[in-house]
Design a protein around this motif. Structure first.
Motif, PDB file in Angstrom:
ATOM      1  N   ARG A  16       0.835  -1.210   0.000  1.00  0.00           N
ATOM      2  CA  ARG A  16       0.000   0.000   0.000  1.00  0.00           C
ATOM      3  C   ARG A  16       0.868   1.258   0.000  1.00  0.00           C
ATOM      4  O   ARG A  16       0.575   2.223  -0.711  1.00  0.00           O
ATOM      5  N   LEU A  17       1.924   1.246   0.792  1.00  0.00           N
ATOM      6  CA  LEU A  17       2.805   2.413   0.854  1.00  0.00           C
ATOM      7  C   LEU A  17       3.552   2.610  -0.465  1.00  0.00           C
ATOM      8  O   LEU A  17       3.737   3.746  -0.915  1.00  0.00           O
ATOM      9  N   GLN A  23       1.976   6.795  -6.746  1.00  0.00           N
ATOM     10  CA  GLN A  23       0.940   7.771  -7.082  1.00  0.00           C
ATOM     11  C   GLN A  23       1.413   9.194  -6.803  1.00  0.00           C
ATOM     12  O   GLN A  23       1.140  10.103  -7.592  1.00  0.00           O
ATOM     13  N   ILE A  24       2.130   9.384  -5.720  1.00  0.00           N
ATOM     14  CA  ILE A  24       2.652  10.718  -5.396  1.00  0.00           C
ATOM     15  C   ILE A  24       3.683  11.143  -6.434  1.00  0.00           C
ATOM     16  O   ILE A  24       3.688  12.297  -6.892  1.00  0.00           O
ATOM     17  N   LEU A  44      -4.158  12.579  -6.822  1.00  0.00           N
ATOM     18  CA  LEU A  44      -3.797  12.933  -5.449  1.00  0.00           C
ATOM     19  C   LEU A  44      -4.763  12.286  -4.446  1.00  0.00           C
ATOM     20  O   LEU A  44      -4.345  11.792  -3.401  1.00  0.00           O
ATOM     21  N   ALA A  45      -6.038  12.254  -4.800  1.00  0.00           N
ATOM     22  CA  ALA A  45      -7.028  11.604  -3.933  1.00  0.00           C
ATOM     23  C   ALA A  45      -6.742  10.111  -3.815  1.00  0.00           C
ATOM     24  O   ALA A  45      -6.872   9.530  -2.726  1.00  0.00           O
ATOM     25  N   ALA A  46      -6.326   9.486  -4.915  1.00  0.00           N
ATOM     26  CA  ALA A  46      -5.986   8.060  -4.877  1.00  0.00           C
ATOM     27  C   ALA A  46      -4.786   7.818  -3.966  1.00  0.00           C
ATOM     28  O   ALA A  46      -4.766   6.856  -3.191  1.00  0.00           O
ATOM     29  N   LEU A  51      -2.584   5.953   1.355  1.00  0.00           N
ATOM     30  CA  LEU A  51      -1.917   6.233   2.635  1.00  0.00           C
ATOM     31  C   LEU A  51      -2.852   5.968   3.809  1.00  0.00           C
ATOM     32  O   LEU A  51      -2.442   5.382   4.819  1.00  0.00           O
ATOM     33  N   ASP A  52      -4.106   6.397   3.679  1.00  0.00           N
ATOM     34  CA  ASP A  52      -5.080   6.146   4.743  1.00  0.00           C
ATOM     35  C   ASP A  52      -5.246   4.651   4.984  1.00  0.00           C
ATOM     36  O   ASP A  52      -5.251   4.186   6.129  1.00  0.00           O
ATOM     37  N   ARG A  53      -5.357   3.892   3.915  1.00  0.00           N
ATOM     38  CA  ARG A  53      -5.549   2.447   4.055  1.00  0.00           C
ATOM     39  C   ARG A  53      -4.332   1.787   4.690  1.00  0.00           C
ATOM     40  O   ARG A  53      -4.475   0.851   5.480  1.00  0.00           O
TER      41      ARG A  53
END
Length: 95
Positions: A16-17, A23-24, A44-46, A51-53
């Motif tokens: 995930r990271l 993506q960043i 950016l939202a993705a 990161l949240d997940r």
């Protein structure tokens, strides 16, 4: 509080990271290329969701360990309410 993730849990969080990292990097490149604002914000939202997940996965897999740390801290004289406050602050930092 130290975090000890097992093999599969660690792999999932790292994936995930890495996805968020890619993506960043993509967002940076899009901005440098002057891409459409909507596309940049979507990417950016993705990255933010990835990161949240990852954060939630760390919390979910480490919850038992965190609870054990709270109990150990209480046994060692640390105020249980203070430990609870630390955990609550940690969880809310992702909200």
């Amino acid at each position: 509080m130290d975090l000890d993730l097992a093999g599969a849990e660690l792999k999932s969080v790292l994936n995930r990271l890495r996805r968020a990292q890619g993506q960043i990097s993509g967002v940076i490149k899009m901005i440098e290329e002057g891409r459409d604002c909507e596309d940049v914000v979507t990417q950016l939202a993705a990255a933010s969701r990835a990161l949240d997940r990852a954060g939630f996965a760390i919390i979910a897999t480490g919850l038992q360990q965190c609870l054990t740390d709270v109990e150990d801290g209480a046994k060692n004289g640390e105020d249980r309410d203070a430990m609870r406050g630390r955990l609550e602050k940690l969880f809310l930092s992702l909200a």
